[in-house]
Write an enzyme that holds these catalytic residues in place. Structure first.
Site, short mmCIF file in Angstrom:
data_model
loop_
_atom_site.label_atom_id
_atom_site.label_comp_id
_atom_site.label_asym_id
_atom_site.label_seq_id
_atom_site.Cartn_x
_atom_site.Cartn_y
_atom_site.Cartn_z
N ARG A 1 -4.05 -9.98 3.81
CA ARG A 1 -4.27 -10.01 2.36
C ARG A 1 -2.99 -9.53 1.70
O ARG A 1 -2.62 -8.37 1.83
CB ARG A 1 -5.45 -9.10 2.00
CG ARG A 1 -5.80 -9.08 0.53
CD ARG A 1 -6.99 -8.18 0.27
NE ARG A 1 -7.29 -8.12 -1.15
CZ ARG A 1 -6.64 -7.34 -2.02
NH1 ARG A 1 -5.65 -6.55 -1.58
NH2 ARG A 1 -6.96 -7.33 -3.29
N LYS B 1 0.83 -1.21 0.00
CA LYS B 1 0.00 0.00 0.00
C LYS B 1 0.87 1.27 0.00
O LYS B 1 2.05 1.24 0.39
CB LYS B 1 -0.92 0.00 1.22
CG LYS B 1 -2.07 -1.01 1.11
CD LYS B 1 -3.21 -0.52 0.29
CE LYS B 1 -4.27 -1.58 0.02
NZ LYS B 1 -5.12 -1.87 1.20
N1 LIG Z 1 -10.54 -6.62 2.27
C1 LIG Z 1 -9.72 -5.86 1.52
N2 LIG Z 1 -9.82 -5.88 0.17
C2 LIG Z 1 -8.99 -5.10 -0.58
N3 LIG Z 1 -9.11 -5.11 -1.92
C3 LIG Z 1 -8.29 -4.34 -2.69
C4 LIG Z 1 -7.33 -3.53 -2.08
C5 LIG Z 1 -6.45 -2.67 -2.93
O1 LIG Z 1 -5.23 -3.27 -3.05
P1 LIG Z 1 -4.82 -4.15 -4.33
O2 LIG Z 1 -4.87 -3.19 -5.48
O3 LIG Z 1 -3.47 -4.63 -4.00
O4 LIG Z 1 -5.79 -5.24 -4.51
N4 LIG Z 1 -7.18 -3.51 -0.73
C6 LIG Z 1 -8.02 -4.28 0.04
C7 LIG Z 1 -7.93 -4.30 1.49
O5 LIG Z 1 -7.10 -3.62 2.10
N5 LIG Z 1 -8.79 -5.09 2.17
#
Ligand SMILES: Nc1nc2ncc(COP(=O)(O)O)nc2c(=O)[nH]1
Length: 276
Positions: free
Chosen positions: A252, A211
């Site tokens: 995640r 992030k």
């Molecule tokens: N539950 C949850 N879902 C998510 N989906 C996408 C992203 C954005 O990050 P990415 O682009 O790496 O998917 N962050 C989250 C998160 O912090 N928590």
């Protein structure tokens, strides 16, 4: 602590957009993450990075459903990362067992009824519509207790709405939504305040991986460290999370192998000795 591996089947996700935006490469990548130790694979067809244009529902479905079908058929525990009820419904029918909704049910009024009618686990993340309006951030600093108490209160309100819609809390997981409608300091405060959020009495999923708040810490002269160079720092966060008295339900992450390595070290160092 469960490890949720990220598979973004999108051309424009912030850290891995376009790497596997076709089903075949997405499926192969997901299976590799499972081999590396992912308990869950999170399949998303819509980039949530600021400013991303929303794909049509048909496009989002076309991206994720073939991948979810193949992975579920292979026995993989799949979550679908979507804000759309129709995508969640079709994903559950295709074998997804978790709906990961970054909007916590706020983006699509049909989402909660769809989840209620299923047996899926529901991940409700803290989110604010139009979350990139700078004015949103000021409120976190204006009130005492700051971002942690506000996110706690807003997640509590979501839990009440979700339960009222017929989703039993036994199926609920909450997520502080790092990087969503928050400045970097807020993200670090939320990580340090997870014990307060744990007071909601529900499992917590944390998505710190790659992030921008991590990129800002590591960057120099104002520039952000590129997303694909944030995995080591993400592992440090995961290690720190695993060492907390009440570790979170799951993380995640993009780097599943590294995460598993870090958790193996933590386990070895914290496991009670068999014999003194
Ligand atoms: N539950 C949850 N879902 C998510 N989906 C996408 C992203 C954005 O990050 P990415 O682009 O790496 O998917 N962050 C989250 C998160 O912090 N928590």
């Amino acid at each position: 602590m469960l490890v949720m591996g990220v598979v973004n089947v999108t051309p424009d996700s912030f850290s891995d957009g376009g790497l596997w935006d076709d089903a075949e490469s997405a499926i192969a990548h997901a299976l590799q993450l499972v081999d590396e130790g992912a308990d869950i694979v999170d399949v998303g067809g819509e980039s949530t990075r600021p400013g991303a244009t929303r794909p049509l529902v048909t496009d989002e479905l076309g991206r994720v459903i073939p991948v979810i079908e193949a992975l579920a058929a292979a026995g993989v525990t799949v979550s679908v990362d979507t804000m759309r009820a129709e995508v969640a419904e079709r994903a559950i029918a295709a074998g997804a067992r978790i709906v990961n909704d970054v909007s916590g049910g706020l983006a699509d009024e049909r989402m909660l009824p769809v989840v209620a009618a299923s047996e899926a686990t529901y991940v409700a993340m803290h989110w604010r519509a139009h979350s990139h309006n700078m004015a949103d951030f000021a409120v976190y600093d204006a009130e005492d207790g700051g971002v942690v108490s506000i996110v706690h209160a807003e997640l509590q309100a979501r839990v009440e709405s979700i339960e009222a819609a017929g989703v039993d809390r036994s199926r609920l997981v909450l997520d502080p939504g790092l990087g969503f409608a928050k400045k970097p300091d807020h993200d670090w405060s939320l990580l340090r305040g997870l014990d307060v959020l744990a007071g909601l009495g529900l499992p917590l999923l944390v998505g710190a991986s790659r992030k921008s708040f991590v990129g800002r810490l590591l960057g120099d002269r104002g520039a952000l460290r590129p997303p694909t160079e944030r995995d080591d720092a993400t592992l440090a966060i995961t290690t720190w999370l695993a060492l907390q008295p009440a570790p979170v339900w799951g993380v995640r992450v993009h780097d599943v192998r590294g995460t598993r390595d870090a958790l193996a070290v933590v386990d070895r160092l914290t496991r009670p000795p068999l014999v003194e």
